[in-house]
Design a protein around this motif. Structure first.
Motif, PDB file in Angstrom:
ATOM      1  N   MET A 119       0.836  -1.170   0.000  1.00  0.00           N
ATOM      2  CA  MET A 119       0.000   0.000   0.000  1.00  0.00           C
ATOM      3  C   MET A 119       0.893   1.249   0.000  1.00  0.00           C
ATOM      4  N   VAL A 120       0.548   2.209  -0.838  1.00  0.00           N
ATOM      5  CA  VAL A 120       1.321   3.435  -0.974  1.00  0.00           C
ATOM      6  C   VAL A 120       0.995   4.379   0.184  1.00  0.00           C
ATOM      7  N   ARG A 121       2.042   4.977   0.739  1.00  0.00           N
ATOM      8  CA  ARG A 121       1.881   5.938   1.830  1.00  0.00           C
ATOM      9  C   ARG A 121       1.198   7.195   1.297  1.00  0.00           C
ATOM     10  N   PRO A 122       0.213   7.744   2.003  1.00  0.00           N
ATOM     11  CA  PRO A 122      -0.460   8.955   1.524  1.00  0.00           C
ATOM     12  C   PRO A 122       0.491  10.146   1.533  1.00  0.00           C
ATOM     13  N   LYS A 123       0.315  11.043   0.573  1.00  0.00           N
ATOM     14  CA  LYS A 123       1.148  12.233   0.493  1.00  0.00           C
ATOM     15  C   LYS A 123       0.843  13.171   1.648  1.00  0.00           C
ATOM     16  N   LYS A 124       1.887  13.748   2.204  1.00  0.00           N
ATOM     17  CA  LYS A 124       1.768  14.708   3.290  1.00  0.00           C
ATOM     18  C   LYS A 124       1.277  16.036   2.716  1.00  0.00           C
ATOM     19  N   GLU A 125       0.375  16.666   3.421  1.00  0.00           N
ATOM     20  CA  GLU A 125      -0.145  17.956   2.989  1.00  0.00           C
ATOM     21  C   GLU A 125       0.959  19.000   3.054  1.00  0.00           C
ATOM     22  N   ARG A 126       1.150  19.746   1.966  1.00  0.00           N
ATOM     23  CA  ARG A 126       2.192  20.766   1.909  1.00  0.00           C
ATOM     24  C   ARG A 126       1.615  22.104   2.362  1.00  0.00           C
ATOM     25  N   VAL A 127       2.395  22.878   3.085  1.00  0.00           N
ATOM     26  CA  VAL A 127       1.969  24.184   3.567  1.00  0.00           C
ATOM     27  C   VAL A 127       2.371  25.227   2.531  1.00  0.00           C
ATOM     28  N   VAL A 128       1.397  26.000   2.081  1.00  0.00           N
ATOM     29  CA  VAL A 128       1.630  27.058   1.099  1.00  0.00           C
ATOM     30  C   VAL A 128       1.408  28.386   1.807  1.00  0.00           C
ATOM     31  N   GLY A 129       2.417  29.244   1.757  1.00  0.00           N
ATOM     32  CA  GLY A 129       2.375  30.494   2.506  1.00  0.00           C
ATOM     33  C   GLY A 129       1.614  31.611   1.840  1.00  0.00           C
ATOM     34  N   VAL A 130       1.571  31.644   0.526  1.00  0.00           N
ATOM     35  CA  VAL A 130       0.912  32.740  -0.175  1.00  0.00           C
ATOM     36  C   VAL A 130      -0.070  32.144  -1.176  1.00  0.00           C
ATOM     37  N   PRO A 131      -1.365  32.418  -1.001  1.00  0.00           N
ATOM     38  CA  PRO A 131      -2.321  31.892  -1.979  1.00  0.00           C
ATOM     39  C   PRO A 131      -2.083  32.534  -3.341  1.00  0.00           C
ATOM     40  N   SER A 132      -2.155  31.737  -4.373  1.00  0.00           N
ATOM     41  CA  SER A 132      -1.897  32.231  -5.723  1.00  0.00           C
ATOM     42  C   SER A 132      -3.193  32.659  -6.387  1.00  0.00           C
ATOM     43  N   SER A 133      -3.179  33.863  -6.930  1.00  0.00           N
ATOM     44  CA  SER A 133      -4.330  34.308  -7.714  1.00  0.00           C
ATOM     45  C   SER A 133      -4.097  33.974  -9.192  1.00  0.00           C
ATOM     46  N   LEU A 134      -2.910  33.454  -9.479  1.00  0.00           N
ATOM     47  CA  LEU A 134      -2.564  33.071 -10.840  1.00  0.00           C
ATOM     48  C   LEU A 134      -3.251  31.753 -11.191  1.00  0.00           C
ATOM     49  N   SER A 135      -3.946  31.723 -12.310  1.00  0.00           N
ATOM     50  CA  SER A 135      -4.522  30.459 -12.750  1.00  0.00           C
ATOM     51  C   SER A 135      -3.934  30.035 -14.095  1.00  0.00           C
ATOM     52  N   TYR A 136      -3.575  31.015 -14.927  1.00  0.00           N
ATOM     53  CA  TYR A 136      -2.940  30.727 -16.213  1.00  0.00           C
ATOM     54  C   TYR A 136      -1.816  31.722 -16.464  1.00  0.00           C
ATOM     55  N   PHE A 137      -0.788  31.247 -17.127  1.00  0.00           N
ATOM     56  CA  PHE A 137       0.284  32.093 -17.619  1.00  0.00           C
ATOM     57  C   PHE A 137       0.557  31.580 -19.021  1.00  0.00           C
ATOM     58  N   LYS A 138       0.513  32.470 -20.012  1.00  0.00           N
ATOM     59  CA  LYS A 138       0.621  31.996 -21.390  1.00  0.00           C
ATOM     60  C   LYS A 138       1.460  32.933 -22.239  1.00  0.00           C
ATOM     61  N   PRO A 139       1.955  32.421 -23.364  1.00  0.00           N
ATOM     62  CA  PRO A 139       2.677  33.278 -24.309  1.00  0.00           C
ATOM     63  C   PRO A 139       1.729  34.324 -24.894  1.00  0.00           C
ATOM     64  N   GLY A 140       2.245  35.519 -25.114  1.00  0.00           N
ATOM     65  CA  GLY A 140       1.418  36.586 -25.675  1.00  0.00           C
ATOM     66  C   GLY A 140       1.115  36.362 -27.145  1.00  0.00           C
ATOM     67  N   GLY A 141      -0.006  36.904 -27.587  1.00  0.00           N
ATOM     68  CA  GLY A 141      -0.344  36.893 -28.999  1.00  0.00           C
ATOM     69  C   GLY A 141      -0.978  35.622 -29.531  1.00  0.00           C
ATOM     70  N   ILE A 142      -1.109  34.604 -28.680  1.00  0.00           N
ATOM     71  CA  ILE A 142      -1.727  33.353 -29.117  1.00  0.00           C
ATOM     72  C   ILE A 142      -2.933  33.096 -28.205  1.00  0.00           C
ATOM     73  N   PRO A 143      -4.115  32.924 -28.775  1.00  0.00           N
ATOM     74  CA  PRO A 143      -5.281  32.647 -27.929  1.00  0.00           C
ATOM     75  C   PRO A 143      -5.082  31.365 -27.111  1.00  0.00           C
ATOM     76  N   LEU A 144      -5.558  31.374 -25.902  1.00  0.00           N
ATOM     77  CA  LEU A 144      -5.402  30.244 -24.988  1.00  0.00           C
ATOM     78  C   LEU A 144      -5.944  28.950 -25.590  1.00  0.00           C
ATOM     79  N   ARG A 145      -7.041  29.025 -26.312  1.00  0.00           N
ATOM     80  CA  ARG A 145      -7.651  27.817 -26.873  1.00  0.00           C
ATOM     81  C   ARG A 145      -6.757  27.146 -27.918  1.00  0.00           C
TER      82      ARG A 145
END
Length: 146
Positions: free
Chosen positions: A1-27
């Motif tokens: 049985m695989v050991r469950p992953k330990k919860e990681r502590v994140v200090g700063v919530p990220s408001s970033l959801s996407y980062f993409k190259p300019g000039g090209i539509p995300l789709r």
């Protein structure tokens, strides 16, 4: 049985959801998934320039685990940059802590912060002394004159 992953502590919530190259539509772009804890590892190691040991302590994981997290995060970012992919930031096994505890070393005078929920530090990050104490925020704003 695989050991469950330990919860990681994140200090700063990220408001970033996407980062993409300019000039090209995300789709029209392929995307690479970067988890929130991977982004936090990059922030701590590359932006704040903390050692893997200190960054691991802040994220509540071992130095070796932090090394694996940051290595994978760097691989994903490089893949997105080199192959002009969008980076999507979401998911991972983490909990956000915005509050920090402040400590002062009695030996060297070093002041440092640790997130709540990570336990008592093993020692001063500067001199490894175990002679340190917690300082409340009010005391930190008005340090005693030396």
């Amino acid at each position: 049985m695989v050991r469950p992953k330990k919860e990681r502590v994140v200090g700063v919530p990220s408001s970033l959801s996407y980062f993409k190259p300019g000039g090209i539509p995300l789709r029209q772009l392929e995307e690479t998934l970067l988890t929130v804890d991977e982004l936090e590892s990059l922030r701590l190691c590359d932006l704040e320039q903390l050692s893997h040991e200190e960054a691991g302590r802040r994220m509540n994981v071992s130095r070796a685990t932090l090394g694996r997290i940051v290595r994978e995060a760097r691989r994903k970012v490089a893949d997105a940059l080199v192959h002009a992919k969008a980076l999507r930031v979401e998911g991972g096994n983490y909990r956000i802590t915005e509050e920090m505890r402040l400590f002062v070393c009695s030996g060297c005078g070093k002041r440092w912060e640790e997130p709540y929920g990570t336990g008592r530090p093993d020692g001063c990050p500067s001199c490894d002394s175990v002679k340190f104490h917690r300082v409340w925020k009010e005391e930190a704003e008005f340090p005693e004159s030396e």
